[in-house]
Design a protein around this motif. Structure first.
Motif, PDB file in Angstrom:
ATOM      1  N   ALA A 260       1.030  -1.942  -0.439  1.00 43.74           N
ATOM      2  CA  ALA A 260       0.127   0.547  -0.118  1.00 43.74           C
ATOM      3  C   ALA A 260       0.865   1.102  -0.017  1.00 43.74           C
ATOM      4  O   ALA A 260       0.465   2.603  -0.528  1.00 43.74           O
ATOM      5  CB  ALA A 260      -0.606   0.472   0.954  1.00 43.74           C
ATOM      6  N   ASN A 261       2.098   0.742   0.510  1.00 43.77           N
ATOM      7  CA  ASN A 261       2.634   1.921   0.363  1.00 43.77           C
ATOM      8  C   ASN A 261       3.179   2.895  -0.566  1.00 43.77           C
ATOM      9  O   ASN A 261       2.963   4.325  -1.299  1.00 43.77           O
ATOM     10  CB  ASN A 261       3.969   2.581   1.610  1.00 43.77           C
ATOM     11  N   THR A 262       3.690   2.241  -1.299  1.00 47.35           N
ATOM     12  CA  THR A 262       4.159   3.086  -3.261  1.00 47.35           C
ATOM     13  C   THR A 262       2.912   2.603  -3.696  1.00 47.35           C
ATOM     14  O   THR A 262       2.632   3.545  -4.442  1.00 47.35           O
ATOM     15  CB  THR A 262       4.226   1.720  -3.540  1.00 47.35           C
ATOM     16  N   GLU A 263       1.247   1.992  -3.937  1.00 44.67           N
ATOM     17  CA  GLU A 263       0.422   1.904  -4.053  1.00 44.67           C
ATOM     18  C   GLU A 263      -0.570   3.741  -3.502  1.00 44.67           C
ATOM     19  O   GLU A 263      -1.282   3.793  -4.525  1.00 44.67           O
ATOM     20  CB  GLU A 263      -0.525   0.608  -4.219  1.00 44.67           C
ATOM     21  N   ALA A 264       0.170   3.887  -2.388  1.00 43.42           N
ATOM     22  CA  ALA A 264      -0.431   5.487  -2.492  1.00 43.42           C
ATOM     23  C   ALA A 264      -0.741   6.002  -3.527  1.00 43.42           C
ATOM     24  O   ALA A 264      -1.319   7.125  -4.072  1.00 43.42           O
ATOM     25  CB  ALA A 264      -0.513   5.136  -0.619  1.00 43.42           C
ATOM     26  N   PHE A 265       0.623   6.343  -3.263  1.00 40.56           N
ATOM     27  CA  PHE A 265       1.585   7.147  -4.946  1.00 40.56           C
ATOM     28  C   PHE A 265       0.730   7.338  -6.175  1.00 40.56           C
ATOM     29  O   PHE A 265       1.338   8.440  -6.820  1.00 40.56           O
ATOM     30  CB  PHE A 265       2.857   7.220  -4.697  1.00 40.56           C
ATOM     31  N   ASP A 266       0.561   6.027  -6.395  1.00 41.61           N
ATOM     32  CA  ASP A 266       0.377   5.584  -7.807  1.00 41.61           C
ATOM     33  C   ASP A 266      -1.708   6.366  -8.093  1.00 41.61           C
ATOM     34  O   ASP A 266      -2.299   6.317  -9.024  1.00 41.61           O
ATOM     35  CB  ASP A 266       0.575   4.154  -7.856  1.00 41.61           C
ATOM     36  N   ARG A 267      -1.749   6.295  -6.535  1.00 38.07           N
ATOM     37  CA  ARG A 267      -3.619   7.353  -6.755  1.00 38.07           C
ATOM     38  C   ARG A 267      -3.522   8.228  -6.650  1.00 38.07           C
ATOM     39  O   ARG A 267      -4.318   8.642  -6.650  1.00 38.07           O
ATOM     40  CB  ARG A 267      -3.850   6.342  -5.714  1.00 38.07           C
ATOM     41  N   LEU A 268      -2.117   9.154  -7.518  1.00 42.79           N
ATOM     42  CA  LEU A 268      -2.725  10.815  -6.867  1.00 42.79           C
ATOM     43  C   LEU A 268      -2.294  11.287  -8.220  1.00 42.79           C
ATOM     44  O   LEU A 268      -1.241  10.418  -8.789  1.00 42.79           O
ATOM     45  CB  LEU A 268      -1.573  11.271  -6.450  1.00 42.79           C
ATOM     46  N   TRP A 269      -2.986  12.299  -9.354  1.00 43.79           N
ATOM     47  CA  TRP A 269      -2.547  13.110 -10.292  1.00 43.79           C
ATOM     48  C   TRP A 269      -1.684  13.932  -9.917  1.00 43.79           C
ATOM     49  O   TRP A 269      -2.333  14.587  -8.678  1.00 43.79           O
ATOM     50  CB  TRP A 269      -3.382  12.835 -11.744  1.00 43.79           C
ATOM     51  N   LEU A 270      -0.402  14.289 -10.251  1.00 46.26           N
ATOM     52  CA  LEU A 270      -0.105  16.341 -10.477  1.00 46.26           C
ATOM     53  C   LEU A 270      -0.796  17.036 -11.553  1.00 46.26           C
ATOM     54  O   LEU A 270      -1.405  16.134 -12.561  1.00 46.26           O
ATOM     55  CB  LEU A 270       1.377  15.869 -10.171  1.00 46.26           C
TER      56      LEU A 270
ATOM     57  N   GLY B  37       0.569  22.491  12.245  1.00 44.77           N
ATOM     58  CA  GLY B  37       1.636  23.204  12.208  1.00 44.77           C
ATOM     59  C   GLY B  37       2.025  24.031  13.422  1.00 44.77           C
ATOM     60  O   GLY B  37       3.571  24.818  13.018  1.00 44.77           O
ATOM     61  N   ARG B  38       1.680  23.203  14.630  1.00 43.23           N
ATOM     62  CA  ARG B  38       2.571  23.408  15.323  1.00 43.23           C
ATOM     63  C   ARG B  38       3.687  22.963  16.154  1.00 43.23           C
ATOM     64  O   ARG B  38       4.524  22.836  16.276  1.00 43.23           O
ATOM     65  CB  ARG B  38       1.167  22.836  16.761  1.00 43.23           C
ATOM     66  N   LEU B  39       4.413  21.798  14.562  1.00 38.07           N
ATOM     67  CA  LEU B  39       5.377  20.755  14.972  1.00 38.07           C
ATOM     68  C   LEU B  39       5.247  20.792  12.908  1.00 38.07           C
ATOM     69  O   LEU B  39       4.672  20.142  12.859  1.00 38.07           O
ATOM     70  CB  LEU B  39       5.280  20.114  15.901  1.00 38.07           C
ATOM     71  N   PRO B  40       6.603  20.207  12.339  1.00 35.82           N
ATOM     72  CA  PRO B  40       7.075  19.755  11.382  1.00 35.82           C
ATOM     73  C   PRO B  40       6.156  18.510  11.849  1.00 35.82           C
ATOM     74  O   PRO B  40       6.511  17.351  12.333  1.00 35.82           O
ATOM     75  CB  PRO B  40       8.481  19.652  11.496  1.00 35.82           C
ATOM     76  N   VAL B  41       5.680  18.323  10.389  1.00 35.61           N
ATOM     77  CA  VAL B  41       5.376  16.662  10.288  1.00 35.61           C
ATOM     78  C   VAL B  41       6.290  15.907   9.165  1.00 35.61           C
ATOM     79  O   VAL B  41       6.601  16.520   7.108  1.00 35.61           O
ATOM     80  CB  VAL B  41       3.528  16.191   9.938  1.00 35.61           C
ATOM     81  N   LEU B  42       7.034  14.906   8.656  1.00 34.39           N
ATOM     82  CA  LEU B  42       7.427  14.136   7.637  1.00 34.39           C
ATOM     83  C   LEU B  42       6.811  12.790   7.344  1.00 34.39           C
ATOM     84  O   LEU B  42       6.081  12.333   8.361  1.00 34.39           O
ATOM     85  CB  LEU B  42       9.124  13.839   8.115  1.00 34.39           C
ATOM     86  N   LEU B  43       7.521  12.479   6.506  1.00 33.02           N
ATOM     87  CA  LEU B  43       6.463  11.178   6.516  1.00 33.02           C
ATOM     88  C   LEU B  43       7.870  10.665   5.714  1.00 33.02           C
ATOM     89  O   LEU B  43       8.051  10.901   4.610  1.00 33.02           O
ATOM     90  CB  LEU B  43       5.740  11.388   4.915  1.00 33.02           C
ATOM     91  N   ASP B  44       6.979   8.762   6.052  1.00 31.44           N
ATOM     92  CA  ASP B  44       8.431   8.042   5.260  1.00 31.44           C
ATOM     93  C   ASP B  44       7.743   7.012   5.017  1.00 31.44           C
ATOM     94  O   ASP B  44       6.597   6.410   5.458  1.00 31.44           O
ATOM     95  CB  ASP B  44       9.493   7.145   6.059  1.00 31.44           C
ATOM     96  N   GLY B  45       7.808   5.778   3.975  1.00 35.24           N
ATOM     97  CA  GLY B  45       6.769   4.593   3.273  1.00 35.24           C
ATOM     98  C   GLY B  45       6.919   5.258   1.313  1.00 35.24           C
ATOM     99  O   GLY B  45       5.753   5.644   1.605  1.00 35.24           O
ATOM    100  N   GLY B  46       7.415   4.557   1.110  1.00 33.53           N
ATOM    101  CA  GLY B  46       7.182   4.262  -0.619  1.00 33.53           C
ATOM    102  C   GLY B  46       7.732   5.282  -1.547  1.00 33.53           C
ATOM    103  O   GLY B  46       6.652   5.281  -2.721  1.00 33.53           O
ATOM    104  N   VAL B  47       8.137   6.281  -0.740  1.00 30.69           N
ATOM    105  CA  VAL B  47       8.826   7.106  -1.333  1.00 30.69           C
ATOM    106  C   VAL B  47      10.091   6.543  -3.047  1.00 30.69           C
ATOM    107  O   VAL B  47      11.385   6.398  -2.255  1.00 30.69           O
ATOM    108  CB  VAL B  47       9.269   8.485  -1.033  1.00 30.69           C
TER     109      VAL B  47
END
Length: 358
Positions: free
Chosen positions: A36-46, A270-280
């Protein structure tokens, strides 16, 4: 010629022992979350905008008050000496050759903290597992601070390791000579068994206060998957959160990191930074994550692939490809700086029902 991160993955698979490949690549359970981590990016268009004068985009980012060349960091990756004898040393040097971005060093790194700090690379962060022996964790944190590390990343989703079926089927054990260089006095041969006996099983939110009591470094919590936990992290005094399902390696059946990102961004407000990992895996994946509110992303397995293929040079090549793709995607989407990225940049892909023609 290797032109994509996928090219490096295929080359690495051909070079690594199959059991080591499975240790790096595998997830928990049926690996639904891993996929699902990689598939999630495939479900978005730019959604690009034109005539924006964006032919030379600027990728510089500021996270926790520090300037990075791009909104990308290297995720914590245990036992990198399985991929190449130089392990984390090659990763730190190779990352610095590509860009000034942080490398998060695992508690289970195969090279010593002081050696990595002396390598002349960019910013280093320490990933922390809280062990039953708190004094061992405290010493590790102290060594990192003394060596000039800039932040702590507490993994919060691992009271024990997930049930990783590939490793169980392979009877995976660390080969002779592969040890965590910064820990002593334990049998680390079977990672899952070591985690079960040595990880502190009763961690609660007070662990943030404990980290504050032993170090002045900023603390990020890695493994946040709900807005409620993100709020608790902010209230507990965390300096940032990393939206992560541990690369699909802990609880199978949880959502992709990207799918829960908007909820968490809205919750912290906006109270603190949000980073993400998984599938990039592509530069446009970085754009998608930033469009949904991430301040930066972490890249994991592709760095291991580069390390396995060509040591320091392979890590540099992997990051060069990713950052070149990011620059291309920004230019073609009409984005001059990261500040131009917002939710209007992405839309869900339309999936046609099976059998529908056109």
């Amino acid at each position: 010629m290797r032109l994509t991160l996928g090219d490096f993955a295929r080359a690495a698979k051909s070079r690594l022992d199959p059991a080591v490949w499975d240790f790096f690549e595998g997830g928990a359970g049926e690996e639904r979350t891993l996929a699902a981590n990689t598939e999630a990016f495939d479900r978005l268009w730019l959604r690009p905008s034109v005539l924006r004068g964006a032919g030379r985009p600027e990728t510089a980012a500021t996270v926790l008050g520090c300037s990075w060349d791009a909104p990308v960091a290297v995720a914590p990756l245990a036992y990198q000496t399985l991929a190449h004898p130089l392990g984390e040393l090659a990763t730190v040097r190779g990352t610095a050759d590509a860009a000034r971005v942080p490398v998060v060093i695992s508690t289970f790194a195969g090279r010593e903290i002081e050696e990595l700090a002396a390598a002349g690379g960019g910013p280093l962060w320490l990933q922390v597992y809280c062990l039953r022996d708190h004094s061992m964790t405290r010493r590790l944190i102290g060594r990192a601070a003394d060596a000039g590390f800039e932040a702590l990343v507490l993994t919060v989703d691992a009271p024990r390791l997930g049930r990783r079926l590939r490793d169980l089927r392979n009877g995976f054990r660390l080969p002779a000579g592969i040890v965590p260089a910064n820990l002593q006095g334990h049998d680390f041969t079977v990672p899952a068994l070591h985690a079960m006996t040595e990880f502190a099983p009763d961690l609660d939110w007070s662990v943030v206060d404990w980290l504050r009591s032993v170090s002045t470094l900023p603390v990020l919590l890695k493994g946040i998957l709900t807005g409620g936990d993100a709020v608790r992290a902010a209230e507990a005094g965390a300096d940032g959160v990393i939206v992560s399902n541990h690369g699909g390696r802990q609880l199978d059946g949880v959502p992709a990191s990207l799918d829960v990102l908007p909820e968490i961004v809205a919750a912290v407000a906006g109270r603190l930074p949000v980073l993400l990992d998984g599938g990039v895996r592509r530069g446009r994946d970085v754009l998608a994550a930033l469009a949904l509110g991430a301040d930066a992303v972490l890249v994991g397995r592709p760095v291991l692939h580069g390390l396995a293929v060509d040591a320091q040079r392979g890590v540099t090549d992997v990051l060069d490809i990713l950052l070149a793709e990011l620059t291309d995607a920004m230019a073609l989407a009409g984005l001059r700086t990261l500040a131009d990225i917002g939710p209007r940049l992405v839309r869900p892909a339309v999936v046609r029902p099976v059998g529908e023609g056109g």
